[in-house]
Design an enzyme around this catalytic site. Structure first.
Site, PDB file in Angstrom:
ATOM      1  N   SER A  32      12.871   4.013  14.049  1.00  0.00           N
ATOM      2  CA  SER A  32      14.118   4.733  13.814  1.00  0.00           C
ATOM      3  C   SER A  32      14.933   4.761  15.095  1.00  0.00           C
ATOM      4  O   SER A  32      14.377   4.683  16.204  1.00  0.00           O
ATOM      5  CB  SER A  32      13.813   6.166  13.366  1.00  0.00           C
ATOM      6  N   TYR A  46       9.405  14.701  14.942  1.00  0.00           N
ATOM      7  CA  TYR A  46       9.629  13.412  14.288  1.00  0.00           C
ATOM      8  C   TYR A  46      10.103  12.380  15.303  1.00  0.00           C
ATOM      9  O   TYR A  46       9.586  11.255  15.357  1.00  0.00           O
ATOM     10  CB  TYR A  46      10.663  13.574  13.172  1.00  0.00           C
ATOM     11  N   LYS A  67       8.592   8.631  16.678  1.00  0.00           N
ATOM     12  CA  LYS A  67       9.370   7.387  16.718  1.00  0.00           C
ATOM     13  C   LYS A  67       9.421   6.825  18.144  1.00  0.00           C
ATOM     14  O   LYS A  67       9.370   5.605  18.332  1.00  0.00           O
ATOM     15  CB  LYS A  67      10.777   7.628  16.171  1.00  0.00           C
ATOM     16  N   SER A  70       0.832  -1.203   0.000  1.00  0.00           N
ATOM     17  CA  SER A  70       0.000   0.000   0.000  1.00  0.00           C
ATOM     18  C   SER A  70       0.863   1.248   0.000  1.00  0.00           C
ATOM     19  O   SER A  70       1.989   1.251   0.495  1.00  0.00           O
ATOM     20  CB  SER A  70      -0.940   0.020   1.217  1.00  0.00           C
TER      21      SER A  70
END
Length: 255
Positions: free
Chosen positions: A155, A168, A172, A50
């Site tokens: 990450s 960000y 994570k 997807s």
């Protein structure tokens, strides 16, 4: 060469074959997601992929073959899209064995440098997109009654974010917490949860903060194939074994 006594008695865990297993991969239009689709089909798996970019998914179908890939276009932030991805895998191949929750976006900058809409999209994609894909997979695993695998691509920023990526890194960190709790929730029913945490990887995702395509800095980064290989390795472990967290750096990157 003669076999030593220790080799004779050492228990051996055979590699698990991925032949004919069925895997869903989100964020498969490029980078780690596309590399993962290639790696898993190469191992004999079938993949439902997807992403939002239809032309990229069609390219994957062309590269890997219609018998091996089913594409589902949509946004991972929509719970219904994740349900459709799982349904497409089940309709084509009769089951789902693994969900690779890989979709994510990044942006570099200080806490005030990015717009509200951009930050909202990143938080919803990276965290809620993961939640929705996991929920859809677990629902199917429970219907099948055999467990499965959930692989969350996070990450190293989920453990220590840089000064130019606070929001960000927060998404994570959220994935790290989600994966740990899911492992404790789902292990007893036969579902393994693995958190793959690469450092900077040379993909479209890494462009920004002064980097452009072809920047020399990217030469020191991981390759998407490195991360895809890690995903394949954890899935090939015998079902008696699980890897909960795998942090990855290239030999040139500082941990």
């Amino acid at each position: 060469m003669p076999v030593t006594r220790s080799e004779e008695t050492m228990p051996y865990s055979p590699t698990r074959s991925l032949a004919d297993t069925v895997v869903a991969v989100t964020g498969a239009s490029a980078g780690i997601g596309a590399a993962t689709a290639h790696a898993l089909v190469g191992a004999g798996a079938r993949v439902a992929v997807s992403a939002r970019r239809e032309e990229r998914l069609e390219q994957l179908v062309e590269e890997l073959g219609k018998d091996n890939v089913v594409p589902v276009v949509g946004d991972v932030r929509d719970p219904a899209h994740n349900e459709a991805l799982v349904a497409a895998a089940v309709q084509r191949w009769g089951r789902l064995d693994t969900m690779v929750a890989n979709a994510g976006i990044g942006a570099y900058g200080g806490i005030l440098d990015l717009g509200d809409d951009q930050l909202t999209e990143m938080v919803e994609t990276n965290y809620l997109g993961t939640v929705w894909s996991v929920r859809s997979a677990v629902r199917r695993f429970r219907e099948q009654g055999e467990g499965g695998d959930v692989v969350i691509v996070s990450s190293v920023a989920g453990f220590r974010g840089g000064a130019d990526e606070a929001v960000y890194a927060g998404t994570k960190h959220a994935q790290v917490g989600l994966a740990g709790s899911l492992d404790r929730e789902l292990r007893a029913e036969g579902t393994r949860v693995t958190l793959i945490c690469p450092a900077g990887t040379a993909t479209e995702f890494a462009i920004g903060a002064g980097r452009t395509e072809g920047s020399p800095e990217l030469d020191d980064y991981l390759r998407p194939q490195d991360v895809a290989h890690a995903i394949r390795v954890v899935l090939e472990q015998p079902r008696s074994v699980r890897t909960t967290v795998w942090q990855m750096w290239s030999m040139q990157q500082q941990s």
